[in-house]
Motif scaffolding. Sequence first.
Motif, short mmCIF file in Angstrom:
data_model
loop_
_atom_site.label_atom_id
_atom_site.label_comp_id
_atom_site.label_asym_id
_atom_site.label_seq_id
_atom_site.Cartn_x
_atom_site.Cartn_y
_atom_site.Cartn_z
N THR B 31 47.21 13.11 -19.91
CA THR B 31 48.00 11.88 -19.84
C THR B 31 47.30 10.78 -20.62
OG1 THR B 31 48.74 12.51 -17.63
CG2 THR B 31 49.17 10.25 -18.33
N TYR B 33 47.75 6.69 -22.11
CA TYR B 33 48.45 5.42 -21.93
C TYR B 33 48.03 4.43 -23.01
CZ TYR B 33 48.24 7.28 -17.11
OH TYR B 33 48.28 8.06 -15.99
N ARG B 48 53.47 5.66 -21.90
CA ARG B 48 52.69 6.74 -21.29
C ARG B 48 53.13 8.08 -21.86
NH1 ARG B 48 53.59 10.11 -16.61
NH2 ARG B 48 55.40 8.86 -16.00
N GLU B 50 52.71 12.32 -21.52
CA GLU B 50 52.26 13.53 -20.84
C GLU B 50 52.22 14.61 -21.93
OE1 GLU B 50 51.22 13.89 -17.83
OE2 GLU B 50 51.89 12.01 -16.91
N SER B 95 43.99 10.07 -18.34
CA SER B 95 43.70 10.60 -17.01
C SER B 95 43.96 12.10 -17.01
CB SER B 95 44.54 9.90 -15.94
OG SER B 95 45.91 10.10 -16.16
N PRO B 96 43.24 12.82 -16.15
CA PRO B 96 43.45 14.26 -16.08
C PRO B 96 44.70 14.60 -15.28
CG PRO B 96 41.73 13.60 -14.55
CD PRO B 96 42.14 12.37 -15.29
N SER B 99 45.81 13.46 -11.40
CA SER B 99 45.00 12.33 -10.94
C SER B 99 45.66 11.02 -11.33
CB SER B 99 43.61 12.40 -11.54
OG SER B 99 42.87 11.22 -11.25
N GLN B 102 42.62 6.32 -14.05
CA GLN B 102 42.70 6.15 -15.50
C GLN B 102 41.38 5.63 -16.03
OE1 GLN B 102 46.18 3.93 -16.69
NE2 GLN B 102 47.41 4.83 -15.04
#
Lengths: 109, 113
Positions: B31, B33, B48, B50, B95-96, B99, B102
């Motif tokens: 992820t 951002y 954002r 993914e 972020s993983p 989770s 961030q």
Amino acid sequence: EDQVTQSPEALRLQEGESSSLNCSYTVSGLRGLFWYRQDPGKGPEFLFTLYSAGEEKEKERLKATLTKKESFLHITAPKPEDSATYLCAIETGRRALTFGSGTRLQVQP
Amino acid sequence: EAGVVQSPRYKIIEKKQPVAFWCNPISGHNTLYWYLQNLGQGPELLIRYENEEAVDDSQLPKDRFSAERLKGVDSTLKIQPAELGDSAVYLCASSPAGSYEQYFGPGTRLTVT
């Protein structure tokens, strides 16, 4: 509308003078509350995540607590190197953070 | 572990010129951002990702801003043309999977004159 309000906007402490920063929030469904530290010219640095009321987390001189309406960041016996802007943020299910405007902390020797 | 890398760190351009920012997230973080931070304010989400899919771009001013994340790793944010009000710090975070935590890069400070 999800909202985060931090107070005070700025705080000046003497070294060793403990205090607390406040983060109040309104949200329909809190997935997590986050505290970050930001030094001038740098990106926010992750400190804590709190997920449910009553939860507490500690790191060195910092302790974060959470209720259903607000969070506190307690700073015990601060040192000048704790001077920074402390940001509070909430995650409401969008996988994105809504931030407050921060509290600028200055600790004088 | 290397953190989030952003470049350039600073950029000064004249209004109406184009500008691009680059971000390389923490290895393994799917992820990504992009946030905008004005002076004295907290960061505000622009977009954002993914992996390579933009899943939330509702706050991105699409008339002048664009972003891409080819191959689901690094990303580029572009502004064309830049306006005076675009002067701000542009932050990238990652972020993983699974989770909410961030991790931010150092940001790019843009000044539009």
